[in-house]
Enzyme design. Structure first.
Site, short mmCIF file in Angstrom:
data_model
loop_
_atom_site.label_atom_id
_atom_site.label_comp_id
_atom_site.label_asym_id
_atom_site.label_seq_id
_atom_site.Cartn_x
_atom_site.Cartn_y
_atom_site.Cartn_z
N ASP A 1 -33.01 -45.69 -1.60
CA ASP A 1 -31.88 -45.06 -0.93
C ASP A 1 -30.89 -44.53 -1.98
O ASP A 1 -30.28 -45.32 -2.68
CB ASP A 1 -31.20 -46.11 -0.04
N ASP A 2 -30.80 -43.23 -2.11
CA ASP A 2 -29.83 -42.60 -3.03
C ASP A 2 -30.22 -42.74 -4.51
O ASP A 2 -29.35 -42.75 -5.39
CB ASP A 2 -28.41 -43.19 -2.91
N CYS B 1 -28.86 -39.27 3.71
CA CYS B 1 -29.89 -40.21 4.17
C CYS B 1 -30.60 -39.81 5.46
O CYS B 1 -31.78 -39.52 5.47
CB CYS B 1 -29.30 -41.60 4.38
N ASP C 1 -34.55 -40.98 -0.49
CA ASP C 1 -34.16 -39.99 0.53
C ASP C 1 -33.41 -38.80 -0.07
O ASP C 1 -33.63 -37.66 0.30
CB ASP C 1 -33.37 -40.64 1.68
N ASN C 2 -32.50 -39.10 -1.03
CA ASN C 2 -31.74 -38.02 -1.69
C ASN C 2 -31.29 -38.54 -3.05
O ASN C 2 -31.29 -39.75 -3.29
CB ASN C 2 -30.53 -37.60 -0.87
#
Ligand SMILES: *[C@@H]1O[C@H](CO)[C@@H](O)[C@H](O)[C@H]1NC(C)=O
Ligand SMILES: *[C@@H]1O[C@H](CO)[C@@H](O)[C@H](O)[C@H]1NC(C)=O
Ligand SMILES: *[C@@H]1O[C@H](CO)[C@@H](O)[C@H](O)[C@H]1NC(C)=O
Ligand SMILES: *[C@@H]1O[C@H](CO)[C@@H](O)[C@H](O)[C@H]1NC(C)=O
Ligand SMILES: *[C@@H]1O[C@H](CO)[C@@H](O)[C@H](O)[C@H]1NC(C)=O
Length: 602
Positions: free
Chosen positions: A34-35, A70, A314-315
């Site tokens: 995540d991130d 997200c 996700d990003n």
């Protein structure tokens, strides 16, 4: 309601062809952080990922998310559709979140469900989407998973105060356990169950929270801060600092709009930001250990050679680059270029692949690797070029060079020093459309913001994105590419963006064909030919009417464009009876249809 109906669906879906060769079908383990950044070198601090995935698989160093946030990004990943088609554009209703995913019908059409219907055992552990909560986890249940353990808000980002629903049952709250360790434990249980059913291949997604910032009471009254590592990792990486590249807290502001108005960070903030990234790296260590555990289990069971392991996020994330406080949501390379590593059958160990790809491509890639037909799915992406030997089962289209990028709404600074509203500084009007082009001998990022500010970076010569070629203060008469000056290049890029900003399926996969239906113009380089000068000069330009918090079509300006061979070079860019100018409505204009129109014109 009946959960875990995978076998029932399987029995009734008539996947006979799949059944006969089930044992040969590969397994999948998708690890989705995540991130996570690539541009602050986070992967270098993950020894298990290095040893078992990067050294044994391929690194896709030009892989991009299409929307740097997200929930929209995860929906893009699991549906294979761009956000302007899913219309899940943010983390909470009315613009996004789990309720919007449900409302727009995606619980009936997403990757895990298709995999399950084709005979796969499917498992998901960790964070699914924002807006999936202890209140709505069962209204309705997420479809497509044989087994699941979904993290639920408002606990999702708390690290030591976790709530999750196991197979759709009433949420369990665990105070004191470290969330990634719980996830690792649950994943081992998933794997043991999967191994006990060798007749079904498996598709497992493991989605830890790290290295996302810590958040309490999401979404309302949130307090936030950097992520919390497991106690055993708190002492690590004392000497790490964020790489001081050209775009690190630069002397001159960069980009446009609110980014161009940021103050330079002082020493206090820079020190805080370095520690912020150290905490992110420490929080990733439990993920790294989990990856090691998973690989060892797959090895012990002798299935490693028939398993694709995909590692991504996700990003991306920025900290101090372009003077930015910690955060995502920008179209800058730090936010959209994300880790992507794939290990598995046929993939060359230790290789790097630099053909551009995006999260839109993952669902078609996995479906095809699993031997599933993708022709009946509304994918905006295409199977990735994995370097597999030519094979009837896996067909990647030839090299393409474009990635569509988009965003709607505000950006947030996730730092105590970005304090303003409720602990987070909110930067409004962060709505933009962008495109990333990556070819062997040229590379660009081009973007138009909702106030019509424009950015263009020459990514070969300015990878840190410090020199906006379209900055009004910049006099750049020297720029040329294949005989075209700056305006000639921008005219082409703008038309490509016009297609991509509202593309669907084929027009997303092959946008040049929407402009040139004869199929002979396949790249920016082809389009730069001077024979198209008038055609591109006369194209309608990408232009917003206003800044909207979501995908409100009326604010996003023209969607029509001229089609070459129909109305090129006559200077009439608008043909109001509709015979010459097309509204892009998702169906690639067929050559036959165009020919018909051309004949009609004559
Ligand atoms: C939570 O932590 C306790 C104490 O360390 C441990 O016994 C238990 O197994 C953990 N629970 C889960 C689900 O990991
Ligand atoms: C755990 O999270 C819930 C929901 O945000 C909160 O009400 C509770 O106070 C938290 N408990 C602890 C021990 O942090
Ligand atoms: C540094 O900048 C932060 C954020 O603007 C501010 O709160 C702080 O007082 C500044 N510190 C110094 C030493 O100037
Ligand atoms: C944001 O955009 C809206 C609508 O386009 C405009 O009215 C407003 O002034 C903008 N706000 C800022 C802070 O730029
Ligand atoms: C997307 O969803 C928003 C919020 O419900 C809605 O206002 C908007 O019209 C939708 N956009 C499209 C193109 O359907």
């Amino acid at each position: 309601m009946i959960l875990n109906s995978g076998r029932v669906v399987f029995a009734t879906s008539g996947a006979i062809i799949s059944l006969t060769c089930v044992s040969g079908r590969p397994n999948f383990v998708f690890v989705l952080t995540d991130d996570q950044d690539v541009h602050m070198n986070s992967l270098d601090y993950m020894p298990e990922v290095q040893e078992h995935l990067i050294a044994k698989g391929a690194m896709f160093d030009k892989h991009f998310c299409t929307v740097a946030l997200c929930c929209p990004s995860r929906v893009n990943l699991w549906t294979g559709q761009l956000s302007h088609n899913t219309n899940v554009t943010n983390v909470q209703p009315p613009w996004g979140g789990y309720p919007k995913f449900i409302q727009n019908g995606y619980n009936e059409k997403h990757l895990a469900l298709w995999m399950q219907q084709s005979g796969y055992n499917t498992f998901y552990g960790g964070k699914l989407f924002n807006g999936y909560t202890i209140h709505n986890y069962d209204s309705p249940h997420m479809s497509g998973y044989t087994e699941s353990a979904f993290f639920l808000e408002p606990y999702t980002y708390q690290y030591f105060n976790l709530s999750y629903t196991r197979n759709g049952r009433e949420p369990i709250n665990l105070v004191g356990n470290y969330s990634t360790d719980v996830l690792s434990q649950l994943t081992q249980e998933f794997l043991d169950r999967a191994f006990s059913e060798p007749e079904s291949p498996f598709f497992i997604t493991v989605a830890p929270i790290a290295p996302h910032g810590w958040l309490n009471q999401w979404p309302r009254g949130a307090r936030s801060g950097p992520p919390r590592p497991a106690p055993r990792h708190r002492h690590l990486f004392q000497d790490y600092i964020i790489p001081r590249r050209e775009n690190f807290n630069p002397e001159q502001p960069s980009s446009v709009n609110w980014i161009a108005n940021l103050d330079r960070l002082n020493e206090t903030v820079i020190a805080y930001n370095d520690e912020y990234q150290r905490l992110r790296l420490r929080s990733l260590m439990a993920v790294d250990e989990m990856v090691g555990e998973i690989v060892r289990r797959l090895e012990d069971q002798g299935v490693i050679d028939n398993t694709y392991i995909i590692f991504s996020t996700d990003n991306g994330f920025h900290i101090s680059q372009h003077r930015l406080h910690p955060g995502k949501m920008c179209g800058l390379e730090t936010d959209i270029n994300v880790p992507m590593v794939i290990r598995g059958p046929g993939i060359e160990a230790g290789s790097t692949r630099s053909n551009p790809s995006s999260h839109s491509d993952l669902a078609p890639t996995i479906m095809q690797l699993a031997g599933n037909d993708i022709s009946d799915k509304a994918f905006d992406g295409s199977p990735m070029d994995l370097g597999l030997p030519d094979d009837d089962n896996y067909r990647a289209p030839g090299r393409s060079e474009h990635v569509a990028v988009e965003f709607w709404g505000s950006a947030i600074g996730e730092s105590i020093y970005a304090k303003k509203f409720g602990g987070n500084r909110v930067y409004p009007n962060n709505t933009y459309k962008g495109l990333r082009i990556e070819a062997d001998d040229y590379a660009f990022y081009y973007s138009v913001w909702c106030n019509n500010a424009k950015e263009l970076y020459d990514m070969k010569n300015d990878p840190g994105q410090m020199r906006n070629l379209l900055s009004p203060s910049r006099v750049d008469s020297d720029f040329t590419l294949f005989g075209q000056n700056l305006k000639g290049v921008v005219d082409r890029l703008d038309s490509l963006l016009m297609v991509l900003k509202s593309c669907k399926e084929e027009t997303c996969q092959d946008p040049w064909r929407a402009l040139h239906p004869d199929g002979e113009t396949r790249s920016l380089r082809d389009a730069l030919s001077s024979k198209f000068n008038t055609f591109y000069t006369d194209q309608p330009k990408v232009e917003f009417e206003a800044c909207a918090p979501g995908h409100i079509l009326e604010t996003e300006g023209p969607t029509k464009f001229n089609v070459f061979g129909v109305d090129e070079g006559d200077g009439n860019e608008s043909d109001e009876d509709g015979t010459g100018v097309y509204r892009l409505d998702g169906i690639l204009i067929s050559v036959a249809f165009v020919t018909f129109l051309v004949l009609n014109h004559l």
